[in-house]
Scaffold this motif. Structure first.
Motif, PDB file in Angstrom:
ATOM      1  N   ARG A 148       0.826  -1.210   0.000  1.00 10.56           N
ATOM      2  CA  ARG A 148       0.000   0.000   0.000  1.00 10.56           C
ATOM      3  C   ARG A 148       0.859   1.259   0.000  1.00 10.56           C
ATOM      4  NH1 ARG A 148      -1.347   0.360   5.113  1.00 10.56           N
ATOM      5  NH2 ARG A 148      -0.022   2.208   5.240  1.00 10.56           N
ATOM      6  N   ARG A 149       2.007   1.200   0.662  1.00  4.70           N
ATOM      7  CA  ARG A 149       2.905   2.353   0.726  1.00  4.70           C
ATOM      8  C   ARG A 149       3.888   2.402  -0.450  1.00  4.70           C
ATOM      9  NH1 ARG A 149       2.813   5.363   5.259  1.00  4.70           N
ATOM     10  NH2 ARG A 149       1.708   4.540   7.085  1.00  4.70           N
ATOM     11  N   GLY A 150       3.903   1.350  -1.298  1.00  6.96           N
ATOM     12  CA  GLY A 150       4.850   1.327  -2.413  1.00  6.96           C
ATOM     13  C   GLY A 150       6.266   1.047  -1.974  1.00  6.96           C
ATOM     14  N   MET A 151       6.415   0.286  -0.866  1.00  7.26           N
ATOM     15  CA  MET A 151       7.749   0.003  -0.333  1.00  7.26           C
ATOM     16  C   MET A 151       8.407  -1.146  -1.090  1.00  7.26           C
ATOM     17  SD  MET A 151       6.818   0.530   3.711  1.00  7.26           S
ATOM     18  CE  MET A 151       8.464   0.114   4.308  1.00  7.26           C
ATOM     19  N   ALA A 152       9.487  -1.665  -0.526  1.00  2.28           N
ATOM     20  CA  ALA A 152      10.338  -2.638  -1.226  1.00  2.28           C
ATOM     21  C   ALA A 152       9.561  -3.811  -1.799  1.00  2.28           C
ATOM     22  CB  ALA A 152      11.432  -3.138  -0.280  1.00  2.28           C
ATOM     23  N   GLN A 153       8.611  -4.340  -1.021  1.00  2.54           N
ATOM     24  CA  GLN A 153       7.893  -5.522  -1.488  1.00  2.54           C
ATOM     25  C   GLN A 153       7.068  -5.233  -2.737  1.00  2.54           C
ATOM     26  OE1 GLN A 153       8.596  -8.366  -0.497  1.00  2.54           O
ATOM     27  NE2 GLN A 153       8.317  -8.772   1.660  1.00  2.54           N
ATOM     28  N   ALA A 154       6.674  -3.950  -2.932  1.00  4.82           N
ATOM     29  CA  ALA A 154       5.875  -3.604  -4.104  1.00  4.82           C
ATOM     30  C   ALA A 154       6.641  -3.866  -5.392  1.00  4.82           C
ATOM     31  CB  ALA A 154       5.442  -2.141  -4.030  1.00  4.82           C
ATOM     32  N   GLU A 155       7.972  -3.832  -5.315  1.00  2.00           N
ATOM     33  CA  GLU A 155       8.783  -4.115  -6.497  1.00  2.00           C
ATOM     34  C   GLU A 155       8.633  -5.564  -6.931  1.00  2.00           C
ATOM     35  OE1 GLU A 155      12.801  -3.092  -5.578  1.00  2.00           O
ATOM     36  OE2 GLU A 155      12.269  -1.142  -4.725  1.00  2.00           O
ATOM     37  N   LEU A 156       8.358  -6.445  -5.979  1.00  2.00           N
ATOM     38  CA  LEU A 156       8.245  -7.866  -6.286  1.00  2.00           C
ATOM     39  C   LEU A 156       6.846  -8.247  -6.736  1.00  2.00           C
ATOM     40  CD1 LEU A 156      10.210  -9.313  -3.222  1.00  2.00           C
ATOM     41  CD2 LEU A 156      11.091  -8.760  -5.491  1.00  2.00           C
ATOM     42  N   TYR A 157       5.845  -7.457  -6.322  1.00  2.00           N
ATOM     43  CA  TYR A 157       4.450  -7.786  -6.630  1.00  2.00           C
ATOM     44  C   TYR A 157       3.785  -6.589  -7.303  1.00  2.00           C
ATOM     45  CZ  TYR A 157       5.472 -11.450  -3.240  1.00  2.00           C
ATOM     46  OH  TYR A 157       6.050 -12.481  -2.567  1.00  2.00           O
ATOM     47  N   SER A 158       4.232  -6.310  -8.502  1.00  2.00           N
ATOM     48  CA  SER A 158       3.734  -5.149  -9.230  1.00  2.00           C
ATOM     49  C   SER A 158       2.304  -5.398  -9.706  1.00  2.00           C
ATOM     50  CB  SER A 158       4.635  -4.867 -10.433  1.00  2.00           C
ATOM     51  OG  SER A 158       4.158  -3.764 -11.165  1.00  2.00           O
ATOM     52  N   ARG A 159       1.415  -4.443  -9.431  1.00  5.62           N
ATOM     53  CA  ARG A 159       0.023  -4.536  -9.853  1.00  5.62           C
ATOM     54  C   ARG A 159      -0.460  -3.161 -10.280  1.00  5.62           C
ATOM     55  NH1 ARG A 159      -1.719  -6.950  -4.141  1.00  5.62           N
ATOM     56  NH2 ARG A 159      -0.842  -9.052  -4.252  1.00  5.62           N
ATOM     57  N   PRO A 160      -1.420  -3.108 -11.183  1.00  4.93           N
ATOM     58  CA  PRO A 160      -1.974  -1.813 -11.582  1.00  4.93           C
ATOM     59  C   PRO A 160      -2.948  -1.286 -10.533  1.00  4.93           C
ATOM     60  CG  PRO A 160      -3.122  -3.577 -12.728  1.00  4.93           C
ATOM     61  CD  PRO A 160      -1.993  -4.224 -11.968  1.00  4.93           C
ATOM     62  N   PHE A 161      -3.168   0.012 -10.551  1.00  5.89           N
ATOM     63  CA  PHE A 161      -4.212   0.611  -9.714  1.00  5.89           C
ATOM     64  C   PHE A 161      -5.546   0.523 -10.438  1.00  5.89           C
ATOM     65  CE2 PHE A 161      -0.493   2.959  -7.938  1.00  5.89           C
ATOM     66  CZ  PHE A 161      -0.668   2.610  -6.610  1.00  5.89           C
ATOM     67  N   PRO A 162      -6.661   0.467  -9.693  1.00  3.76           N
ATOM     68  CA  PRO A 162      -6.757   0.359  -8.234  1.00  3.76           C
ATOM     69  C   PRO A 162      -6.348  -1.025  -7.757  1.00  3.76           C
ATOM     70  CG  PRO A 162      -8.922   0.185  -9.208  1.00  3.76           C
ATOM     71  CD  PRO A 162      -7.987   0.502 -10.326  1.00  3.76           C
ATOM     72  N   ARG A 163      -5.773  -1.078  -6.561  1.00  2.00           N
ATOM     73  CA  ARG A 163      -5.278  -2.329  -6.014  1.00  2.00           C
ATOM     74  C   ARG A 163      -6.182  -2.839  -4.896  1.00  2.00           C
ATOM     75  NH1 ARG A 163       1.323  -2.013  -5.608  1.00  2.00           N
ATOM     76  NH2 ARG A 163       1.701  -1.707  -7.824  1.00  2.00           N
TER      77      ARG A 163
END
Length: 324
Positions: free
Chosen positions: A47-62
């Protein structure tokens, strides 16, 4: 039906309760009316776009992931119609709502007398806990260090390590209450990882070094954990709660240490048959009372922002459940 989504990165305030059409399951899917939903810490990072977001890229809305416990209301084409009416647990990429769609292949049948908290772990949390121990090649009598031992997955790892024959289990956590909680779930030794000398405390408890380290924190904790490994010790990384993915210099491995990673998605892709057997094994442990999930709080779907605030405070002991 109601569903939680967010349309931009940010704090818990970006989470929105929306009215949406009931999803329609496609081939191989089921529609589950949720009884309870297990919240996942990783979603606060996504939700904050932190490190894990790089591994689980998804389009908005999430949407928010979660472990759904409920009753199958409908099935998609080419899906067993006898599943309708059954109580099940399932992981879902869109879990926070009155109803959720899930893959029929990975449904876990849930006994009627099993509490919702423990049932919620059978879909993803418990398979991850068992999977990291398997990835660490745990053997009878091995010493084990479990980081984040009071968390939703960590306290399951502690229990499963003992069930599978581990010797000394050392748990780390950040408060005395969390260490007491970890010991109550089977840990032999508790160490406060906020102490600068925590590696020395681990070595004092296990002079020969630790055979298996299970780390969901990453960053500096991961790097310093290498120093407490015994010769031929194994470290399994399966998260980055610190916000740092971290890196390990190759030279740190020359002292007969190894590092591997684990994800449930990868494990299921590599050996689906074993993953299904693991689900059955875990359900048996839960049914016999050997594996239990502690529920720190139960909050309604309308308070999902408060759920994320609680997760980010790192105050919970065990799991947080959302009740639609």
């Amino acid at each position: 039906m109601r569903r939680i989504r967010y349309h931009s990165y940010g704090g818990p305030e970006v989470l929105a309760l929306e009215e949406v059409p009931v999803p329609v399951p496609t081939a191989g899917q089921v529609l589950i009316r949720a009884e309870a939903i297990g919240a996942n810490f990783v979603d606060t990072q996504l939700r904050r776009g932190m490190a894990q977001a790089e591994l689980y890229s998804r389009p908005f809305p999430r949407t928010l992931t979660g472990d759904v416990v409920g009753t199958v209301e409908a099935v998609g084409p080419d899906t067993d119609p006898s599943l309708v009416g059954r109580r099940v647990a399932a992981g879902s990429e869109d879990a926070f709502g009155d109803l959720a769609v899930a893959d029929a292949r990975w449904l876990v049948p849930v006994p009627d007398d099993l509490d919702a908290g423990t049932a919620s772990a059978l879909a993803m949390a418990a398979p991850v806990a068992l999977g990291v121990l398997r990835a660490g090649r745990l053997a009878d009598g091995d010493t084990v260090l479990v980081h984040s031992a009071a968390g939703a997955i960590g306290h399951l790892v502690v229990q499963l390590a003992k069930i599978l024959g581990a010797g000394t289990v050392v748990a780390t956590a950040g408060t005395p209450a969390k260490l007491d909680f970890a010991r109550a779930h089977g840990a032999d030794v508790g160490v406060d990882y906020t102490d600068e000398d925590w590696p020395e405390q681990v070595r004092a408890a296990v002079p020969g070094g630790v055979d298996v380290v299970l780390d969901a924190v990453g960053g500096e904790i991961l790097r310093r954990s290498l120093d407490v490994l015994a010769p031929y010790g194994r470290l399994v990384a399966y998260g980055a709660a610190s916000g740092e993915l971290g890196s390990v210099p190759v030279t740190d491995l020359f002292a007969l240490r190894s590092v591997t990673g684990f994800s449930l998605i990868a494990a299921r892709a590599a050996d689906a048959e074993q993953a299904l057997k693991d689900q059955t094994e875990l359900t048996e442990y839960a049914s016999r009372g050997l594996l239990r999930t502690a529920v720190h709080a139960r909050l309604p779907l309308t308070q999902t922002r408060e759920v994320h605030q609680l997760l980010e405070s790192r105050a919970q002991l065990g799991r947080v459940l959302v009740i639609p």
